[in-house]
Write an enzyme that holds these catalytic residues in place. Structure first.
Site, short mmCIF file in Angstrom:
data_model
loop_
_atom_site.label_atom_id
_atom_site.label_comp_id
_atom_site.label_asym_id
_atom_site.label_seq_id
_atom_site.Cartn_x
_atom_site.Cartn_y
_atom_site.Cartn_z
N HIS A 18 -51.16 -31.49 39.66
CA HIS A 18 -51.40 -31.37 41.05
C HIS A 18 -52.21 -30.11 41.54
CE1 HIS A 18 -49.07 -29.76 44.31
NE2 HIS A 18 -49.21 -28.28 43.81
N CYS A 43 -43.48 -29.61 44.62
CA CYS A 43 -44.40 -30.31 44.08
C CYS A 43 -44.40 -31.05 42.74
CB CYS A 43 -44.92 -29.27 43.82
SG CYS A 43 -45.26 -28.20 45.27
N ASN A 83 -52.66 -27.40 48.97
CA ASN A 83 -51.62 -27.90 48.30
C ASN A 83 -50.77 -28.30 49.09
OD1 ASN A 83 -49.19 -28.23 46.96
ND2 ASN A 83 -48.67 -26.20 46.25
#
Ligand code: ACO
Length: 329
Positions: free
Chosen positions: A254, A114, A284
């Site tokens: 994030h 990520c 996500n």
């Protein structure tokens, strides 16, 4: 001679189909209440069967190039940050290069989970600062739905598909990327892993039966890592630039879990209205989260020339990254 480097255009793409918590209630033993309370997620986008990561990347890239008023032939480099590439090889960046007709661009994929997009921002900006390249397309794109174990309630409620892209170029002195903090702790690699399909454990019928070609995660270990590293990376980039959190117009974290974002808000003592949060809508999307947030923020008029923006992420590796940018457009 060095040059200032910054983002000169952004864009994103989200697949049409949405998967709600209510849909997930019919697939695994979970509830809308549990997912909302423990993660903050309400819905996420899922790519159509004929859409691969490069297709999502292409749509985002076209929008970012238009926003930057840049033609594909002007690009010197394409970086695609992804954990769900179309193929192991050729790279998704090469597929994108061909489809865009960006015939003058080198191309490679970047694997930092990520953290990938913001890692890429670090590499791309320094390639411009050094004079090596003038214009770079940086994409974070994922079809995590293809590597999600839809029978595992611990993970399948978390992820979504999407893509965001940025064009980086030379900007006015004093603008663009001001400071960076890229980090890794490989000793935590097993906490977030796709165990089979690589050279350690090639794909066999047994690995597929055991779902080892899909995402495996120790949620609590990753949570603890993120809770520490997100505020740490923010403080590092502020310190390197000689600034405080009060100087920051927008924090773009994030989007893995709302509780991780809330923890960062508390530790950094930043007002919530200066933090971009869209996890409820998209879940996500790994490397796509930060550029999708940036695009939404720009469209909402929340990014003005001169604004100081922090992007911060963590992910598989384990990795973490922070970037402090003075918005240049
Ligand atoms: N629905 C209902 N119950 C659930 C669900 C679900 N979807 N998932 C887990 N549970 C249960 C567990 O089985 C457990 O039950 P038990 O007590 O009977 O064993 C209970 O809920 C609590 O489980 P925990 O794991 O303690 O739940 P936690 O509050 O830690 O939340 C979560 C889990 C959401 C995964 C959290 O740990 C997290 O967000 N971790 C970070 C994840 C992350 O950021 N990953 C990055 C991935 S990015 C990438 O690189 C692809």
């Amino acid at each position: 001679m060095t040059f200032a480097a910054g983002i000169i255009g952004i864009g994103c793409y989200l697949p049409e189909k949405k998967l709600t918590n209510q849909d997930l209630e019919k697939m695994v033993d979970t509830s809308d209440a549990w997912i909302t309370e423990r993660t903050g997620i309400k819905t996420r986008h899922i790519a159509a069967p004929d859409q691969a990561t490069s297709d999502l990347a292409y749509e985002a890239a076209v929008r970012a190039l238009a926003d930057a008023d840049t033609k594909p032939e002007e690009l010197d480099l394409i970086i695609v940050a992804t954990e769900s590439p179309d193929y192991k090889y050729p790279s998704t960046a090469c597929l994108l290069q061909a489809r865009l007709g960006a015939k003058n661009a080198a191309a490679f994929d970047l694997s930092a989970g990520c953290s990938g997009f913001v890692y890429g921002l670090g590499i791309a900006s320094q390639s411009i600062v050094s004079g090596l390249y003038k214009k770079i397309l940086l994409v974070g794109a994922e079809t995590l739905s293809r590597i999600t174990d839809w029978t595992d309630r611990n993970t399948c409620v978390l992820f979504g598909d999407g893509a965001g892209a940025a064009v980086l170029g030379r900007v006015e002195e004093g603008y663009g990327v001001l400071s960076l903090d890229l980090g890794a702790d490989g000793s935590g690699g097993s906490h977030l892993i796709q165990p089979a399909g690589g050279s350690r454990k090639p794909t066999t019928h047994e690995t597929v039966d055991a779902h080892e070609h899909l995402i495996h995660m120790d949620g609590q270990d990753v949570f603890k890592f993120a809770a520490r590293r997100m505020p740490y990376a923010c403080r590092k980039v502020l310190q390197k630039a000689g600034m405080t959190i009060d100087d920051v117009a927008l924090l773009v974290p994030h989007q893995a879990n709302l509780r991780i974002i809330d923890n960062a808000i508390d530790r950094l003592k930043i007002d919530r209205d200066r933090v971009w949060i869209n996890i409820d809508k998209h879940g996500n999307m790994s490397a796509a989260c930060v550029p999708v947030c940036l695009t939404e923020a720009q469209e909402a008029g929340r990014l003005k020339k001169g604004d100081k923006v922090i992007m911060v992420a963590f992910g598989a590796g384990l990795t973490w990254v922070g970037a402090l940018v003075k918005w240049a457009k």
